[in-house]
Design an enzyme around this catalytic site. Structure first.
Site, PDB file in Angstrom:
ATOM      1  N   GLU A 119      -8.531 -18.577  -0.836  1.00 22.38           N
ATOM      2  CA  GLU A 119      -8.618 -17.309  -0.100  1.00 22.38           C
ATOM      3  C   GLU A 119      -7.534 -16.376  -0.634  1.00 22.38           C
ATOM      4  O   GLU A 119      -6.348 -16.722  -0.662  1.00 22.38           O
ATOM      5  CB  GLU A 119      -8.414 -17.593   1.395  1.00 22.38           C
TER       6      GLU A 119
ATOM      7  N   LYS B 187      -2.780 -21.311  12.413  1.00 21.58           N
ATOM      8  CA  LYS B 187      -3.299 -19.971  12.678  1.00 21.58           C
ATOM      9  C   LYS B 187      -4.243 -20.141  13.862  1.00 21.58           C
ATOM     10  O   LYS B 187      -5.268 -20.811  13.742  1.00 21.58           O
ATOM     11  CB  LYS B 187      -4.046 -19.458  11.450  1.00 21.58           C
TER      12      LYS B 187
ATOM     13  N   GLU C 242      -8.438 -13.716  13.965  1.00 24.31           N
ATOM     14  CA  GLU C 242      -9.571 -13.516  13.057  1.00 24.31           C
ATOM     15  C   GLU C 242     -10.629 -14.615  13.209  1.00 24.31           C
ATOM     16  O   GLU C 242     -11.115 -15.165  12.238  1.00 24.31           O
ATOM     17  CB  GLU C 242      -9.073 -13.432  11.615  1.00 24.31           C
TER      18      GLU C 242
ATOM     19  N   ARG D 272       1.787 -19.386  13.624  1.00 23.98           N
ATOM     20  CA  ARG D 272       1.767 -18.026  13.079  1.00 23.98           C
ATOM     21  C   ARG D 272       1.582 -16.965  14.172  1.00 23.98           C
ATOM     22  O   ARG D 272       0.830 -17.177  15.127  1.00 23.98           O
ATOM     23  CB  ARG D 272       0.649 -17.877  12.041  1.00 23.98           C
TER      24      ARG D 272
ATOM     25  N   ARG E 220      -3.283  -1.889  16.505  1.00 24.72           N
ATOM     26  CA  ARG E 220      -3.080  -3.244  15.971  1.00 24.72           C
ATOM     27  C   ARG E 220      -1.600  -3.552  15.736  1.00 24.72           C
ATOM     28  O   ARG E 220      -1.168  -4.704  15.810  1.00 24.72           O
ATOM     29  CB  ARG E 220      -3.874  -3.359  14.665  1.00 24.72           C
TER      30      ARG E 220
ATOM     31  N   LYS F 270       4.615 -12.256   9.814  1.00 23.89           N
ATOM     32  CA  LYS F 270       4.479 -11.527   8.547  1.00 23.89           C
ATOM     33  C   LYS F 270       5.544 -10.443   8.456  1.00 23.89           C
ATOM     34  O   LYS F 270       5.980  -9.913   9.486  1.00 23.89           O
ATOM     35  CB  LYS F 270       3.092 -10.905   8.421  1.00 23.89           C
TER      36      LYS F 270
ATOM     37  N   ASP G  17      -0.505  -5.896   7.741  1.00 24.04           N
ATOM     38  CA  ASP G  17      -0.969  -7.021   6.929  1.00 24.04           C
ATOM     39  C   ASP G  17      -0.593  -6.873   5.460  1.00 24.04           C
ATOM     40  O   ASP G  17      -1.449  -6.528   4.643  1.00 24.04           O
ATOM     41  CB  ASP G  17      -2.498  -7.142   7.048  1.00 24.04           C
TER      42      ASP G  17
ATOM     43  N   GLU H 253       7.087 -14.569   6.823  1.00 27.44           N
ATOM     44  CA  GLU H 253       5.945 -14.844   5.941  1.00 27.44           C
ATOM     45  C   GLU H 253       5.767 -13.662   5.000  1.00 27.44           C
ATOM     46  O   GLU H 253       5.437 -12.551   5.428  1.00 27.44           O
ATOM     47  CB  GLU H 253       4.665 -15.076   6.758  1.00 27.44           C
TER      48      GLU H 253
ATOM     49  N   GLU I  43      -2.756  -9.580  -2.723  1.00 29.99           N
ATOM     50  CA  GLU I  43      -3.987  -9.203  -2.025  1.00 29.99           C
ATOM     51  C   GLU I  43      -4.148  -7.690  -1.913  1.00 29.99           C
ATOM     52  O   GLU I  43      -5.226  -7.152  -2.140  1.00 29.99           O
ATOM     53  CB  GLU I  43      -3.992  -9.832  -0.629  1.00 29.99           C
TER      54      GLU I  43
ATOM     55  N   HIS J 209      -3.464   0.699   4.573  1.00 29.85           N
ATOM     56  CA  HIS J 209      -4.773   0.119   4.906  1.00 29.85           C
ATOM     57  C   HIS J 209      -5.933   1.082   4.627  1.00 29.85           C
ATOM     58  O   HIS J 209      -6.805   1.294   5.477  1.00 29.85           O
ATOM     59  CB  HIS J 209      -4.789  -0.306   6.383  1.00 29.85           C
TER      60      HIS J 209
ATOM     61  N   TRP K 232     -10.387  -2.359  11.217  1.00 27.60           N
ATOM     62  CA  TRP K 232     -10.606  -2.731   9.815  1.00 27.60           C
ATOM     63  C   TRP K 232     -10.999  -1.497   8.993  1.00 27.60           C
ATOM     64  O   TRP K 232     -11.140  -1.578   7.779  1.00 27.60           O
ATOM     65  CB  TRP K 232     -11.707  -3.796   9.693  1.00 27.60           C
TER      66      TRP K 232
HETATM   67  C1  BDP Z   1      -5.235 -11.399   5.674  1.00 22.90           C
HETATM   68  C2  BDP Z   1      -6.239 -11.928   4.728  1.00 22.90           C
HETATM   69  C3  BDP Z   1      -7.037 -13.069   5.284  1.00 22.90           C
HETATM   70  C4  BDP Z   1      -6.106 -14.106   5.861  1.00 22.90           C
HETATM   71  C5  BDP Z   1      -5.245 -13.455   6.904  1.00 22.90           C
HETATM   72  C6  BDP Z   1      -4.179 -14.376   7.481  1.00 22.90           C
HETATM   73  O1  BDP Z   1      -7.095 -10.871   4.366  1.00 22.90           O
HETATM   74  O2  BDP Z   1      -7.827 -13.579   4.253  1.00 22.90           O
HETATM   75  O3  BDP Z   1      -6.815 -15.166   6.392  1.00 22.90           O
HETATM   76  O4  BDP Z   1      -4.535 -12.386   6.342  1.00 22.90           O
HETATM   77  O5  BDP Z   1      -3.034 -14.191   7.110  1.00 22.90           O
HETATM   78  O6  BDP Z   1      -4.274 -10.747   4.900  1.00 22.90           O
HETATM   79  O7  BDP Z   1      -4.473 -15.228   8.284  1.00 22.90           O
END
Ligand code: BDP
Length: 702
Positions: free
Chosen positions: A166, A286, A290, A323, A339, A363, A368, A390, A396, A524, A546
């Site tokens: 991923e 996690k 998501e 997390r 968010r 994070k 993100d 993190e 990405e 974003h 998103w």
């Molecule tokens: C996002 C990514 C996704 C990850 C998520 C995460 O797009 O693929 O699963 O973070 O950190 O940045 O859980």
């Protein structure tokens, strides 16, 4: 005749330079070119005194021997004692100035002594000594004391059982799960060496979106095989878990963390894991993020879930890393929905409720892994809960493997941010190294950028990001320049002008990337799903947060997300000192401006430009800087391995194409709202917005 041929052949062999495929990373150990320099090192490394049979010590002495063999071209004998001088001594003995993994390296009675409390310290000291030689430092009168500031320095691999990764861009997973445990790819060991050399001591081998199969006996035996390879390098293995594993694997009817059967399942499973991998590191989780399962599915909190796992780990050394990357779509009637605030809302009230074995992993920023984010508001807000950092090493949101972006400045920017929770100087670094709140556990994680590509990271220069992460995890006080300088010398060249040019190129690369993608605090606005290329026109997505428009909020008046008390109020999550920095649009530093304010197109900025003109200027100068990066790279061509040179040059050319793509997309799209002309000094984009929009299909990015 025969003699002549032989002579020519030898000449040929001795002068041939082998193309470098990048596999050896920063552990190249190529022969030092200057004989005088080699001799000066050789005089101080005549033998190695080792009198321990511990595996990690063996690793250290083997590494040292092979390092010196390469660098100095000589075999250095290992002895158990020596009366002569001019050697290296591994000294495992109590030193109060050192913590568990620290080391000292000092000149003592004509020898160089690496001293540590544990075998891991000796290993890290050995790599430090090698690094000193690799980077051309003098060993005479060497005097180094070094302690890692953070306990768990880990890579997080988002690798899946079937070999995909991923957000991985450097080929497939390094782990050949099907072939394990029987077949051990030699690359596993090289992976461990590279990590140990920069002080990484833990690895989570599977994706945080975890498959429950990692909890099966079959998979645990595979994981054990990896753990066995990593152990002599001081690396512990962790697993990401699927919170619903007990139910998915049909062990229980529910995964409710307060259900006694579920708790018993995790206890038994944990016991089984430790019977297979006695030094297992623990779980990374996690949950309720998501679409992943978690304790909230049963009306429980994150603390309930984490504490259940902590209870299962109680008899062992392992820890739970939970997390904080969670966000729910805000409800339609929530006018202040953002968010940015979600993780804070969920976690802050739980401070003090987590078991001692739990670390909460946050994070670096609130959204993100964007090219630039303000630091996450949770840092400093949970004094009773160890918080881990993190970072994302894989690019990405930073251009995958076609963009040269050195991430140390991004990491440092966050680490050096001041939370002001205990007054001035309460940096994020001090939160995560435990010194601010006296955390008993400390951790830092980097989402790995490694894969099966021969050079490990796809873009050769991205190796520097893996390297920089490890070095900063050990010591966050190192500067980005210092780390870049080391890395360049170890991997590319010692030639002073080349070192200077490439170091500069690395240092500037992140700001250049920000400029041509998301300047002035935009964030974003990248391609949906794939997270690549520009897509500022994305108005709607499966979830509002998103879509790009949710973040840039461009309209005829201006652009940017008002997060002050007049807007989403996200800014109120910080201390008043931090709020003061970002509250007033006129005083907010430009890199953060549109993170916190909706600014009028014609507003004059500190640069003297209107917002619109400044935005255009950033996109155009961002592109210009990529052109300049290409020039800088071309200028070092004579001193760089041909294969590496060509590969990086090719990727830089692609980066230029992408910078034009971003510029055209953003300038043309936002111009629809600003209705202002592109400043006269810049040439107009050669294509229309419609043409740019089509690129996503042409490049088949969806
Ligand atoms: C996002 C990514 C996704 C990850 C998520 C995460 O797009 O693929 O699963 O973070 O950190 O940045 O859980």
């Amino acid at each position: 005749m025969f003699k002549k041929i032989l002579y020519l052949l030898l000449l040929c062999l001795s002068t041939k330079t082998f193309a470098d495929d990048g596999y050896r990373l920063w552990l190249k150990y190529d022969l030092i070119k200057k004989q005088q320099e080699r001799e000066s090192y050789a005089r101080l490394t005549k033998f190695i005194v080792v009198n321990s049979q511990l595996d990690i010590i063996k690793t250290a002495s083997i590494e040292f021997q092979s390092g010196l063999k390469g660098l100095l071209g000589k075999s250095v004998p290992v002895v158990t004692s020596s009366k002569s001088t001019g050697g290296i001594v591994f000294q495992l003995s109590l030193n109060k100035d050192l913590n568990e993994e620290g080391y000292s390296i000092t000149s003592q009675n004509g020898n160089i002594v690496i001293n540590a409390n544990t075998e891991k310290g000796i290993l890290y000291g050995t790599f430090e000594l090698l690094r000193n030689i690799q980077t051309g430092k003098s060993l005479a009168n060497i005097s180094i004391v070094s302690n890692p500031k953070i306990q768990y320095r880990m890579l997080n691999h988002w690798d899946n059982p079937l070999g995909t990764i991923e957000r991985g861009y450097a080929g497939s997973s390094l782990w050949k799960w099907y072939e394990l445990p029987e077949n051990i790819d030699p690359r596993y060991k090289d992976y461990a060496r590279a990590n140990a050399s920069i002080g990484i001591n833990a690895t989570v081998v599977n994706n945080v979106n975890a498959s429950a199969r990692f909890m099966t006996k079959e998979y645990l035996l595979k994981v054990k095989a990896l753990a066995d390879v990593f152990r002599p390098y001081g690396i512990k293995v962790f697993l990401s878990i699927n919170f619903a594993a007990p139910k998915i694997l049909k062990g229980t009817k529910t995964s409710d963390p307060l259900d006694p059967q579920v708790r018993a399942w995790w206890q038994a499973k944990t016991q089984e894991i430790y019977s297979i991998i006695p030094d297992f590191g623990g779980y990374l989780v996690k949950a309720n993020s998501e679409g992943e399962p978690g304790p909230q599915d049963f009306g429980r909190t994150h603390a309930d879930g984490a504490n259940m796992l902590a209870e299962a780990l109680k008899p062992y050394t392992g820890v739970v890393i939970w997390r904080a990357f969670v966000y729910k779509p805000s409800s339609k009637d929530d006018q202040k929905g953002d968010r940015y605030k979600e993780a804070y809302k969920d976690f802050k009230p739980l401070d003090g409720q987590f078991d001692k074995k739990v670390i909460v992993q946050v994070k670096n920023g609130p959204i993100d892994f964007q090219p630039r984010e303000p630091f996450h508001p949770l840092f400093g807000a949970m004094p009773k809960t160890p918080l881990a950092m993190e970072f994302q090493i894989t690019q990405e949101y930073l251009g995958f493997t076609t963009n040269l972006v050195y991430l140390a400045p991004l990491f440092k920017e966050c680490l050096e941010s001041d939370t002001y929770v205990n007054g001035k100087g309460s940096t994020v670094a001090k939160v995560i190294d435990g010194s601010l709140h006296d955390y008993q556990l400390t951790a830092i994680a980097g989402v790995a950028n490694t894969g099966s590509d021969r050079n490990w990271t796809g873009h050769f220069m991205s190796q520097a990001n893996w390297y920089a992460f490890g070095r900063l995890a050990w010591n966050h006080e190192l500067s980005s320049e210092q780390i870049a300088d080391e890395w360049v010398k170890m991997t590319l060249s010692h030639e002073p002008k080349t070192v200077k040019t490439v170091t500069k190129l690395l240092i500037e690369s992140r700001e250049n990337y920000v400029n041509f993608t998301t300047p002035l605090g935009l964030h974003h606005i990248m391609g949906q799903g794939i997270h690549f290329g520009p897509e500022p026109w994305l108005m709607k997505s499966d979830r509002p947060d998103w879509a790009s428009a949710y973040y840039h909020r461009a309209d005829t008046l201006g652009i940017g997300f008002d997060r002050t008390k007049n807007g989403s109020e996200a800014l109120l999550l910080y201390t008043s000192e931090v709020q003061n920095q970002w509250n007033d649009p006129a005083k907010t530093p430009l890199p953060y401006l549109l993170w916190f304010h909706h600014v009028g197109w014609k507003t004059k900025l500190s640069t003297g430009n209107t917002l619109w003109d400044e935005l255009c200027t950033r996109y155009y100068t961002g592109l210009a800087s990529v052109k300049d990066m290409r020039k800088q790279w071309d200028s070092v061509k004579p001193n760089i391995d041909k294969e590496i040179f060509e590969d990086v040059a090719g990727r830089l050319a692609v980066q230029e194409r992408e910078a034009i793509w971003w510029r055209d997309a953003c300038v043309l799209y936002f111009q629809q709202y600003s209705k202002m002309p592109i400043p006269a000094q810049f040439p107009k984009p050669e294509r229309s917005l419609e043409e740019v929009k089509k690129l996503v299909e042409i490049y088949q990015l969806r």
